[in-house]
Scaffold this active site. Structure first.
Site, PDB file in Angstrom:
ATOM      1  N   ARG A 178      -2.582   1.810   6.304  1.00 18.95           N
ATOM      2  CA  ARG A 178      -3.934   1.400   5.657  1.00 18.95           C
ATOM      3  C   ARG A 178      -4.498   2.479   4.432  1.00 18.95           C
ATOM      4  NH1 ARG A 178      -2.607  -3.057   6.423  1.00 18.95           N
ATOM      5  NH2 ARG A 178      -3.854  -4.567   7.678  1.00 18.95           N
ATOM      6  N   HIS A 191       1.785  -3.290  -1.387  1.00 19.74           N
ATOM      7  CA  HIS A 191       1.347  -3.932  -0.125  1.00 19.74           C
ATOM      8  C   HIS A 191       2.544  -5.030   0.382  1.00 19.74           C
ATOM      9  CE1 HIS A 191      -2.040  -4.191   3.062  1.00 19.74           C
ATOM     10  NE2 HIS A 191      -0.865  -4.559   3.659  1.00 19.74           N
ATOM     11  N   GLU A 232      -7.502  -1.981  -3.264  1.00 21.84           N
ATOM     12  CA  GLU A 232      -6.075  -2.947  -3.278  1.00 21.84           C
ATOM     13  C   GLU A 232      -6.687  -4.118  -4.281  1.00 21.84           C
ATOM     14  OE1 GLU A 232      -3.849  -4.064  -0.319  1.00 21.84           O
ATOM     15  OE2 GLU A 232      -3.638  -1.767   0.251  1.00 21.84           O
TER      16      GLU A 232
HETATM   17  C1  MLT Z   1      -0.813  -6.670   8.280  1.00 16.87           C
HETATM   18  O1  MLT Z   1      -1.991  -6.111   8.724  1.00 16.87           O
HETATM   19  O2  MLT Z   1      -0.227  -7.430   8.830  1.00 16.87           O
HETATM   20  C2  MLT Z   1       0.042  -5.979   7.051  1.00 16.87           C
HETATM   21  O3  MLT Z   1      -1.011  -5.238   6.166  1.00 16.87           O
HETATM   22  C3  MLT Z   1       0.522  -7.066   6.244  1.00 16.87           C
HETATM   23  C4  MLT Z   1       0.030  -8.122   5.420  1.00 16.87           C
HETATM   24  O4  MLT Z   1      -1.323  -8.254   5.510  1.00 16.87           O
HETATM   25  O5  MLT Z   1       0.217  -8.745   4.369  1.00 16.87           O
END
Ligand code: MLT
Length: 319
Positions: free
Chosen positions: A235, A283, A264
């Site tokens: 994060r 991400h 983001e």
């Molecule tokens: C998650 O928390 O699963 C990851 O950050 C991946 C996403 O959200 O695409």
């Protein structure tokens, strides 16, 4: 389910899960990818289920707009974009897919680690620009180096297992995991200051701090082993970007591999974007075909089960 119930999918969902939703006789699936927040606030009004990834804020306002919501599905693991407490107060189940993208996230952390250590992006750009420069891009070897894992949950452990195959020594710090568990997985449990002082590579695999504060702040970058490489595919708020930039510029930090950002998408002028010692991706930790297939199938299965009133594992409230 007696009549067709609207399931609103606010972000891209893997084809396998999307097809399952489309073909369910009880469900009216609405794919709202690309809708603005204002549009989503309207679309959610007649939905009984809402499925999101990390790009939509399911806050108190969104939950209030979705007066008929019975379940919120997070296609992924982190629920920091969902107000789980408000959902619980309203009796809305929150479900996620905690295991489906573990390997994708772990592999992406390693991809960033290797790319940063071997200056792959800088060298790639140099060659693409017409240079043939074999002198400038001296890298760092993983074998024999120490990796410090901040967080030793599923993803941290998967990174640790792979680091052992690279012949790295593995340290970890995690307040929720016992030293004997770390040992079983080939890692040594230490406190954060020791990890920072001893690690050639530091990879973050912790959830965001409740108050949004950074784990790697100015003090941490002052204490970190000189020349260390930091990777963050967890994060964005775990790293203080301004402090990281200062540490890169002073040479204290050898490099940074980043997949996540305090905001983001990161705004223009973000202190870490475009820095020669930073390898960054937008991400993409969960972005493999296999992970997105599994995430989509699992989140849809849980959402449908919840709508049928079947027992389903929900996201626990923070202690
Ligand atoms: C998650 O928390 O699963 C990851 O950050 C991946 C996403 O959200 O695409």
């Amino acid at each position: 389910m007696s009549e067709r119930q609207r399931v609103l999918v606010a972000e891209p969902l893997g084809a396998a899960g999307a097809d399952r939703l489309r073909t369910d006789p009880d469900v009216d699936a609405v794919f709202a990818e690309g809708q603005s927040r204002a549009e989503l606030l309207e679309s959610v009004q007649d939905a009984v289920a809402l499925i999101v990834r990390s790009g939509s804020q399911v806050d108190a306002e969104m939950i209030a707009a979705g007066a008929g919501l019975r379940v919120i599905g997070r296609a992924g693991v982190g629920v920091d974009n969902i107000d789980v407490t408000t959902a619980a107060e309203r009796g809305i189940a929150v479900v996620n897919t905690p295991e489906a993208n573990t390997l994708a996230a772990a592999e992406h952390a390693l991809a960033l680690m290797l790319a940063t250590a071997r200056r792959v992006v800088e060298a790639h750009n140099s060659l693409a620009g017409g240079s043939w420069d074999r002198k400038h891009y001296l890298g760092v070897q993983l074998a024999g180096a120490t990796l410090g894992l901040v967080g030793f949950g599923r993803i941290g452990r998967a990174v640790g297992h792979r680091a052992l195959a690279f012949e790295m020594a593995v340290l970890t710090t995690d307040p929720y995991i016992g030293a004997e568990v770390a040992q079983e997985h080939g890692a040594r449990m230490v406190e954060l200051p020791e990890l920072l002082a001893a690690s050639d590579f530091v990879s973050l695999h912790a959830v965001a701090q409740e108050d949004g504060s950074a784990l790697l702040d100015e003090a941490a970058f002052t204490a970190i082993k000189p020349g260390a490489i930091v990777v963050n595919a967890a994060r964005g708020s775990l790293i203080d970007s301004a402090a990281a930039r200062a540490a890169l510029d002073s040479g204290r930090l050898g490099g940074l591999g980043l997949d996540v950002y305090d905001q983001e998408p990161p705004p223009n002028g973000h202190p870490l974007i475009g820095h020669p010692r930073v390898v960054h991706t937008p991400h993409l930790g969960a972005s493999t075909g296999a992970a997105q297939r599994d995430v989509s199938v699992q989140v849809v299965a849980k959402v449908l089960a919840a709508l049928r009133g079947e027992p389903v594992e929900t996201v626990p409230l923070a202690p």
